[in-house]
Design an enzyme around this catalytic site. Structure first.
Site, mmCIF file in Angstrom:
data_model
loop_
_atom_site.group_PDB
_atom_site.id
_atom_site.type_symbol
_atom_site.label_atom_id
_atom_site.label_comp_id
_atom_site.label_asym_id
_atom_site.label_seq_id
_atom_site.Cartn_x
_atom_site.Cartn_y
_atom_site.Cartn_z
ATOM 1 N N ASP A 23 1.214 -1.258 -0.064
ATOM 2 C CA ASP A 23 -0.121 0.054 -0.140
ATOM 3 C C ASP A 23 0.957 1.367 0.141
ATOM 4 O OD1 ASP A 23 -1.715 1.941 0.683
ATOM 5 O OD2 ASP A 23 -2.503 1.450 2.318
ATOM 6 N N LYS A 87 2.548 11.490 -3.195
ATOM 7 C CA LYS A 87 1.884 10.908 -4.411
ATOM 8 C C LYS A 87 0.915 11.676 -4.974
ATOM 9 C CE LYS A 87 -1.754 6.681 -3.759
ATOM 10 N NZ LYS A 87 -2.381 6.031 -2.479
ATOM 11 N N GLU A 187 -6.839 0.725 -4.747
ATOM 12 C CA GLU A 187 -7.040 0.845 -3.361
ATOM 13 C C GLU A 187 -8.505 -0.164 -2.828
ATOM 14 O OE1 GLU A 187 -5.768 4.435 -2.396
ATOM 15 O OE2 GLU A 187 -3.997 3.600 -2.680
ATOM 16 N N ASP A 211 -13.061 5.827 2.037
ATOM 17 C CA ASP A 211 -11.897 6.034 2.400
ATOM 18 C C ASP A 211 -11.029 7.206 3.056
ATOM 19 O OD1 ASP A 211 -8.546 5.815 2.790
ATOM 20 O OD2 ASP A 211 -8.591 4.741 1.209
#
Ligand code: AMP
Length: 615
Positions: A23, A87, A187, A211
């Site tokens: 992850d 990211k 994800e 999330d």
């Protein structure tokens, strides 16, 4: 069509080797595997029980990188050399991140161009791919240390909303870290797999994955049908998360303490840390009492919930939007899954459960659930889960040659078959009437190291200035593994196509060798690519500058002309023999010299155009 993986140490196919699930998060990253005995997914932990690696990189004076908790210590003391949230920059251009420039405490090069962002630390320039590769390398090293074996193959997760370029960037980062990236997985798909959803044949389910992490929020609606995961809709806010809760608590305390001035950096950090502490405490208790320096601070659960309510409401609105985009109603959702540390807040959990009218899945650790699911996917790819359907995949990437002989991948290796991807390109020269399309197969960054499959000319493009024609190139790999490449100029409609059999003549051993070469050469390839890209950017800038000076010479001062001439000469000189960092630095200095007068001349032109016109 085979699924091929390699052991970098021996260069051979090795089925026994562990494939890890990674992850790669905005705030934290972690690695999970399927435990060889229990056959259950577990995250890899250090002796001290630590699993999360902060996605933070610090560069010291010599350019040496440190990653994780060590690097995090420098966030306050050396903000310019400490990179977080890399990211967010993956596959982004300067224009994409401009709106959030103030978010980054380090230097994100902000020239007014469409090219990909770079980050400057010291006198070095890094692409987000390189930055992510530092994190992946650290994860790889840690995993090898814990498992006491080489780790060379991985599944890496990305947000469902990541586009083609962002996924490719993540693959490249893996390659650069010495990892053979077998699959990029969404994800929310990983989170569903961790809860065992989609593992039964014939199972049809609709799932909402909520999330809420430290800095980002997203919700995805997935349809699972016999092991195939389809993203029906995604929604969210890439700048909303637990850090906003912390900030809101700090502001609440500051106003209660009548502290109107912004505290100095160290004090602000102490407030922030105490706020996070309070937030976590209130997930399990009714009140919090603490101290920041000499200031006593307190917070009740009621106060906390009032403070964060607007943020939570915003996320609920996103869920409603996602449902409507998916053309579904609440009753269509079979399962709701909670992901991300901030879903530990009871108010968040309750609000989501209320909206969907059902109990949410929160039995797994919300920080670990994505990595756990990545490990499940890795195990399926390793062939250990024989019941699970594995679709045919492309063994090598397929792409075309772009400026400077670079490979632009349209269909990454291990993509499902059939697969279709289109991308738009344009011309480089004014009046260019044709475009040569060269199709390659392979993993290297430079096309000459890959295998040429086909070449054809798209002719009959009507005369237009450079950059105006829109040439859409589409790759379709059909169920038989045949690649059909089409090129179409969208403004005029002229088109051309070819058909190729991508694997023709390649044995499994040859494919394996090509993969091995791509990973052992990843670092060199990346450097060549970065240099080619910097030089291309430099040539465009030189053209623009010369054009501008040609048209506006009389509007500039002697000093400006001289400074520009010097900077142009330096850049031209470096184009011949300079390194990537030198070319980049020279681009920066030319930009800095020309920006003020370019803006001035533009303003003048506008005011002339507006003269006598009323708005
Ligand atoms: P992630 O990005 O998924 O690692 O989430 C990290 C975020 O979760 C940070 O903002 C943390 O402060 C928050 N978080 C972690 N544990 C808790 C907790 N027990 N209660 C509330 N928030 C938490």
């Amino acid at each position: 069509m085979a699924k091929i993986s390699i052991n970098i140490a021996t260069g051979s196919l090795q089925q026994q080797e562990m494939i890890v699930g990674i992850d790669l998060g905005t705030t934290n990253s972690l690695v999970a595997i399927i435990h060889p005995e229990s056959k259950k997914p577990v995250v890899l932990k250090e002796h001290d029980g630590h699993a999360l690696v902060p996605s933070v990189i610090h560069f010291d004076g010599t350019g040496t990188a440190t990653v994780g908790d060590e690097a995090k210590k420098y966030l306050i003391t050396e903000p310019h050399n400490t990179i977080f949230s890399a990211k967010r920059l993956m596959g982004k251009s300067y224009n994409d991140v401009r709106e959030h420039a103030s978010f980054f405490t380090y230097k994100v090069i902000d020239d007014n161009t469409e090219s990909l962002v770079k980050v400057q630390a010291g006198n070095k320039f890094y692409s987000p791919i390189e930055l992510s590769s530092f994190i992946l390398k650290e994860l790889k090293t840690r995993a090898e240390h814990i498992l006491k074996t080489q780790v060379t193959r991985a599944v890496i997760t990305v947000p469902a909303y990541f586009n083609d370029a962002q996924r490719q960037a993540t693959r490249d980062a893996g390659k650069l870290a010495g990892l053979d990236v077998l699959r990029i997985v969404n994800e929310p798909t990983a989170a569903s797999l961790a809860y065992g959803l989609g593992m039964d044949k014939g199972e049809v389910r609709t799932v909402a994955v909520y999330d809420l992490g430290g800095g980002t929020f997203d919700v995805s609606i997935l349809r699972i049908n016999s092991g195939i995961f389809e993203v029906l809709a995604t929604n969210g806010d890439t700048y909303l998360g637990g850090a906003d809760f912390d900030r809101a608590i700090v502001n609440y305390w500051l106003s209660k303490l009548n502290l109107n001035e912004t505290p100095a950096a160290e004090m602000a950090q102490a407030f922030r840390l105490q706020a996070e502490e309070a937030k976590k405490h209130l997930s399990v208790s009714a009140s919090f009492d603490g101290k920041v320096g000499e200031y006593p601070v307190s917070l009740s659960k009621r106060e906390f919930e009032d403070i964060i309510m607007p943020f939570v409401e915003k996320t609920i609105q996103c869920c409603t939007n996602a449902l409507s985009d998916a053309q579904l109603i609440i009753g269509d959702i079979d399962e709701v899954i909670m992901v991300g540390g901030s879903t530990r807040v009871p108010l968040v959990k309750n609000a989501v459960a209320d909206l969907f009218g059902k109990k949410v899945n929160d039995s797994l650790n919300p920080d670990e659930v994505v990595a756990l699911g990545a490990a499940v996917q890795a195990d399926i790819l390793a062939g250990n889960n024989k019941d699970f359907l594995l679709l045919d995949i492309t063994p090598l990437s397929l792409g075309i040659e772009t400026m400077g002989g670079l490979m632009d991948v349209l269909i990454p290796r291990n993509s499902k078959i059939p697969s279709k991807v289109s991308r738009q390109y344009t011309t480089q020269k004014d009046g260019q009437g044709s475009m040569r399309i060269s199709v390659y197969q392979g993993e290297r960054d430079i096309v000459k190291d890959n295998r040429k499959l086909a070449e054809f000319n798209l002719t009959g493009i009507p005369g237009m200035p450079a950059g105006l024609p829109k040439v859409e190139i589409s790759f379709l790999v059909n169920a038989d593994g045949i690649l059909i490449v089409k090129a179409k100029e969208l403004r005029s409609g002229v088109e051309q196509s070819v058909e190729v059999k991508p694997q023709y003549g390649l044995s499994d051993e040859e494919v394996e060798k090509m993969l091995l070469d791509s990973i052992t050469n990843a670092k060199d390839d990346m450097q060549v690519r970065a240099l080619v890209e910097a030089k291309t950017e430099a040539r465009i800038l030189l053209d623009m500058t010369n054009n501008f000076i040609g048209k506006n010479r009389e509007l500039l001062t002697i000093q400006e002309l001289e400074a520009t001439e010097n900077a142009v000469q330096r850049l031209e000189y470096l184009l011949i023999s300079g390194s990537k960092d030198e070319v980049q630095a020279a681009i920066e200095s030319l930009n800095e010299i020309s920006r003020p007068y370019a803006e001035r001349v533009m303003d003048q032109a506008i005011s002339v155009a507006m003269k006598g016109k009323k708005i």
